[in-house]
Design an enzyme around this catalytic site. Structure first.
Site, PDB file in Angstrom:
ATOM      1  N   GLY A 120       0.805  -1.214   0.000  1.00 49.13           N
ATOM      2  CA  GLY A 120       0.000   0.000   0.000  1.00 49.13           C
ATOM      3  C   GLY A 120       0.837   1.262   0.000  1.00 49.13           C
ATOM      4  O   GLY A 120       0.513   2.239  -0.683  1.00 49.13           O
ATOM      5  N   ASP A 137      -5.842   0.704   6.830  1.00 53.56           N
ATOM      6  CA  ASP A 137      -6.048  -0.276   7.901  1.00 53.56           C
ATOM      7  C   ASP A 137      -5.194  -1.508   7.609  1.00 53.56           C
ATOM      8  O   ASP A 137      -5.715  -2.595   7.359  1.00 53.56           O
ATOM      9  CB  ASP A 137      -7.536  -0.647   8.001  1.00 53.56           C
ATOM     10  CG  ASP A 137      -7.829  -1.581   9.175  1.00 53.56           C
ATOM     11  OD1 ASP A 137      -7.060  -1.551  10.155  1.00 53.56           O
ATOM     12  OD2 ASP A 137      -8.816  -2.334   9.100  1.00 53.56           O
TER      13      ASP A 137
END
Length: 256
Positions: A120, A137
């Site tokens: 990410g 998250d």
């Protein structure tokens, strides 16, 4: 990345674990699109802060980036309740994607929903694309966020936000508390950060904004929360009460 996957069930709720007792996601089997864990509900509080509730062509958000798939709770909620949004999920572990498909009713990819398997942080740093809502998250089996909790990452996130952009990040389990993470966010976003009071699970959800300023009086937040509950079933009333009781809304308005 080879992430060990364990699935457990108790009292009608299915849980995702990464080879440890840490709960990495949950789904109530009879309500697969609902947000079972409190912190996932709070990560959707951006719908109270931006103008995302009106049923018109201007609904927010139009583009959503979710970093960390887990049990697909956030992805499923946005997919169902934000039909105007294009959604990209970035998940580093192929085994997590496979588990979400098999056990947690992950939607099939289509014109508005796609999954990228990869890091990410690297994705945000390298892809020159802007987003209205970035939800972060991502944790490993030891509840560590790694590159997703660094100043360069947060600065990169800010550069990828649209004029109506918001970032929500789950700070649970990071570096013996969350204050160092909040300090990095404050530096990256020039103090435009609000950290919600810790929920029962110990998770702290923080929001950071760029672009247009946000100011929502508590009374307006309650009205918007009532509308959100009516339209989606998501109840953020307790969150607003905790914000007020904790002193997080000085002067009776949430400013970001």
């Amino acid at each position: 990345m080879n992430t060990p996957i364990d699935i457990s069930e108790e009292a009608g709720v299915r849980y995702l674990h990464f080879g440890s007792d840490w709960v990495q996601g949950a789904m109530r089997i009879r309500k697969p699109d609902a947000l079972e864990l409190a912190y996932t509900r709070e990560m959707m509080a951006g719908l109270l802060l931006r103008d995302g509730l009106a049923e018109d062509t201007g609904r927010w958000p139009k583009k959503v980036l979710i970093i960390g798939l887990g049990a697909a709770s956030l992805a499923k909620f946005v997919y169902r309740h934000c039909p105007q949004a294009r959604i990209r999920v970035v998940e580093i572990a192929p085994t997590v994607v496979a588990a979400a498909r098999q056990f947690f009713k992950l939607p099939a990819e289509d014109a508005r929903f796609s999954i990228h398997v990869g890091c990410g942080a690297q994705y945000v740093l390298e892809k020159d694309e802007t987003w209205d809502y970035i939800l972060v998250d991502g944790f490993d089996r030891n509840a560590r966020a790694g590159a997703l909790d660094t100043l360069p990452f947060y600065q990169a996130v800010r550069s990828r936000l649209s004029g109506q952009g918001l970032m929500a990040v789950n700070l649970f389990g990071r570096s013996r508390g969350y204050k160092a993470s909040v300090e990095r966010l404050l530096k990256a976003f020039d103090d435009r950060v609000v950290a919600f009071p810790s929920c029962d699970s110990g998770n702290v959800v923080a929001f950071a904004a760029d672009g247009e300023a946000i100011e929502r009086p508590l009374a307006e937040l309650r009205e918007r929360a009532h509308l959100l509950k009516t339209t989606t079933g998501l109840d953020l009333g307790p969150t607003i009460t905790r914000l007020e009781q904790s002193g997080s809304v000085p002067g009776g308005s949430l400013r970001l």
